[in-house]
Design a protein around this motif. Structure first.
Motif, short mmCIF file in Angstrom:
data_model
loop_
_atom_site.label_atom_id
_atom_site.label_comp_id
_atom_site.label_asym_id
_atom_site.label_seq_id
_atom_site.Cartn_x
_atom_site.Cartn_y
_atom_site.Cartn_z
N PRO A 1 0.82 -1.22 0.00
CA PRO A 1 0.00 0.00 0.00
C PRO A 1 0.85 1.26 0.00
O PRO A 1 1.96 1.28 0.55
CB PRO A 1 -0.81 -0.13 1.29
N GLY A 2 0.34 2.31 -0.61
CA GLY A 2 1.09 3.55 -0.72
C GLY A 2 1.43 4.16 0.62
O GLY A 2 0.73 3.98 1.61
N GLY A 3 2.53 4.88 0.67
CA GLY A 3 2.99 5.53 1.89
C GLY A 3 4.49 5.40 2.03
O GLY A 3 5.18 4.89 1.13
N PRO A 4 5.06 5.84 3.15
CA PRO A 4 6.51 5.73 3.36
C PRO A 4 7.01 4.29 3.26
O PRO A 4 6.31 3.35 3.64
CB PRO A 4 6.68 6.27 4.80
N GLU A 5 8.19 4.13 2.73
CA GLU A 5 8.83 2.82 2.57
C GLU A 5 8.07 1.87 1.65
O GLU A 5 8.19 0.65 1.76
CB GLU A 5 9.07 2.12 3.92
N LEU A 6 7.26 2.41 0.74
CA LEU A 6 6.56 1.55 -0.21
C LEU A 6 7.56 0.75 -1.04
O LEU A 6 7.36 -0.44 -1.30
CB LEU A 6 5.68 2.39 -1.13
N ASP A 7 8.66 1.39 -1.46
CA ASP A 7 9.65 0.70 -2.27
C ASP A 7 10.29 -0.45 -1.51
O ASP A 7 10.68 -1.47 -2.09
CB ASP A 7 10.73 1.67 -2.77
N ARG A 8 10.40 -0.33 -0.18
CA ARG A 8 10.96 -1.40 0.63
C ARG A 8 10.06 -2.64 0.61
O ARG A 8 10.52 -3.77 0.46
CB ARG A 8 11.13 -0.91 2.07
N THR A 9 8.75 -2.43 0.72
CA THR A 9 7.81 -3.54 0.69
C THR A 9 7.83 -4.23 -0.66
O THR A 9 7.81 -5.47 -0.75
CB THR A 9 6.39 -3.05 1.01
N ILE A 10 7.87 -3.46 -1.75
CA ILE A 10 7.92 -4.03 -3.09
C ILE A 10 9.19 -4.84 -3.27
O ILE A 10 9.18 -5.95 -3.83
CB ILE A 10 7.81 -2.92 -4.15
N ALA A 11 10.33 -4.30 -2.80
CA ALA A 11 11.61 -4.99 -2.93
C ALA A 11 11.59 -6.34 -2.21
O ALA A 11 12.07 -7.35 -2.74
CB ALA A 11 12.74 -4.12 -2.41
N LEU A 12 11.05 -6.36 -1.00
CA LEU A 12 10.99 -7.61 -0.24
C LEU A 12 10.06 -8.61 -0.91
O LEU A 12 10.35 -9.81 -0.96
CB LEU A 12 10.52 -7.33 1.19
N ALA A 13 8.93 -8.14 -1.42
CA ALA A 13 7.99 -9.04 -2.09
C ALA A 13 8.66 -9.72 -3.28
O ALA A 13 8.60 -10.95 -3.44
CB ALA A 13 6.75 -8.27 -2.53
N ILE A 14 9.31 -8.94 -4.13
CA ILE A 14 9.96 -9.51 -5.32
C ILE A 14 11.09 -10.44 -4.90
O ILE A 14 11.28 -11.52 -5.47
CB ILE A 14 10.46 -8.39 -6.24
#
Length: 384
Positions: A278-291
């Motif tokens: 979900p959008g917000g701070p550290e969104l790129d971190r969540t996407i990186a971990l998912a991938i």
């Protein structure tokens, strides 16, 4: 003729990125059943928008692309101190660039000019005004000392920034924000980030003790997972709608950590079919971990620029929903057929190498994909 062909390819990628801007962040916006979504996305095809063009163009980029870095009186870019944590990808970009074949000491051979803004930043202990003025003075000194800026008013220049103070400082410099390419962490449209011109720098996932499950989906028993702070509107709605659901593991807690100590959190990524981003701070971190863990990302952010979106077709390895669809999240995910999910999850694992940062740059990794993003923008600037 060759230049025209190159410009045409760059123009195509810009048109693709414009489509992302018209329908942020999805392309196209999700409508109807996942069967239709799967058919249009073409899960079983290449993950590149133009697969037949990518390989030869990438090879040409590796052979020809040259970057000139303006001189600076600091070693922070030659020997980056911070390779872990929130801004580790910025340090790794400089480290990889210094080890690559893209650098040139001859500015006349350069395709793009790098302004090393972060190399000149003052320590965090100094006041915000002092730090901003130091960066501003440094950039203005380069513009006055060297002739290259004035040839294009900075359109063939770029800078890397993941720190807020650099955004504040560079906003004061005429034409820098408007013309030059900004390579940025967590690029949301409200941070002076310009889609189609600027570049999204993917987050780094450091080596972890937990081995990714990869294509093995037998242990992915949780339908979808997210845990984090309710520090954005969409995250508050996500918690309100699904925190007590029996199939979705949605939980308020700490933000996702990139460190080895948070193994329980990482196990949840490894054991889930889908990971909510979900959008917000550290969104790129969540996407990186998912991938990284092969957990299909479900991206719910209306104003976020996906890394390499001009190159990779995100619909083939992620699900992109508008924030307003949060209340139908479980329904959407359960519509996905098993063979469609397997294809998308396989693609998620396949693109992992494109988002991986290495201490020594490797072909097709996050550094090289960022360089290819810059290569495309260089040609668009040059011929149009």
């Amino acid at each position: 003729m060759k230049n025209l062909k190159r410009g045409g390819l760059a123009c195509f990628f810009v048109i693709v990125s414009i489509c992302f801007f018209i329908y942020p962040p999805g392309f196209p916006p999700f409508q109807g059943s996942f069967q239709a979504y799967a058919q249009e996305a073409g899960f079983f095809g290449e993950v590149f928008h133009v697969p037949e063009a990518f390989d030869p163009d990438y090879e040409e980029m590796e052979r020809k692309f040259k970057i000139f870095v303006y001189p600076h009186n600091t070693s922070s870019c030659s020997n980056p101190r911070t390779l872990d944590g929130e801004y580790g990808n910025e340090g790794l970009f400089y480290l990889n660039l210094n080890l690559s074949r893209f650098l040139t000491k001859d500015p006349e051979k350069a395709h793009l000019f790098l302004i090393p803004i972060s190399c000149h930043s003052l320590p965090a202990g100094r006041s915000e005004d002092e730090r901003a003025i130091a960066v501003e003075d440094f950039v203005k000194s380069l513009i006055s000392k060297y002739p290259y800026w004035n040839r294009t008013l900075g359109a063939d220049h770029f800078f890397v920034t993941c720190v807020d103070i650099n955004v504040t400082a560079t906003a004061r410099i005429a034409n820098l924000m408007k013309n030059s390419i900004k390579v940025m962490c967590t690029p949301s449209y409200n941070d002076e980030y310009v889609p189609h011109k600027d570049v999204s720098l993917p987050q780094r996932v450091p080596p972890l003790a937990l081995t990714p499950a990869g294509n093995n989906i037998t242990n992915r028993i949780t339908l979808a997972f997210w845990r984090g702070l309710n520090n954005s509107d969409i995250r508050q709605k996500l918690l309100e709608a699904w925190e007590n659901d029996l199939e979705l593991f949605i939980q308020k807690g700490r933000k996702p950590s990139l460190e080895q100590g948070d193994l329980v959190h990482h196990e949840a990524f490894n054991n889930s079919k889908y990971c909510i981003c979900p959008g917000g701070p550290e969104l790129d971190r969540t996407i990186a971990l998912a991938i990284h863990y092969g957990c299909v990302p479900v991206i719910m952010s209306d104003y976020y620029d996906l890394p390499f979106k001009d190159i990779l077709d995100w619909r083939k390895f992620s699900i992109i929903l508008e924030e307003s669809q949060v209340y139908y999240l479980r329904e959407h995910l359960k519509e996905m057929l098993e063979h469609e999910y397997r294809a998308m999850q396989t693609n998620t694992v396949m693109v992992r190498k494109h988002f991986q940062w290495n201490l020594v740059p490797a072909k097709y990794d996050a550094f090289h994909m960022t360089m290819y993003d810059l290569w495309l923008r260089n040609h668009f600037t040059k011929y149009y």
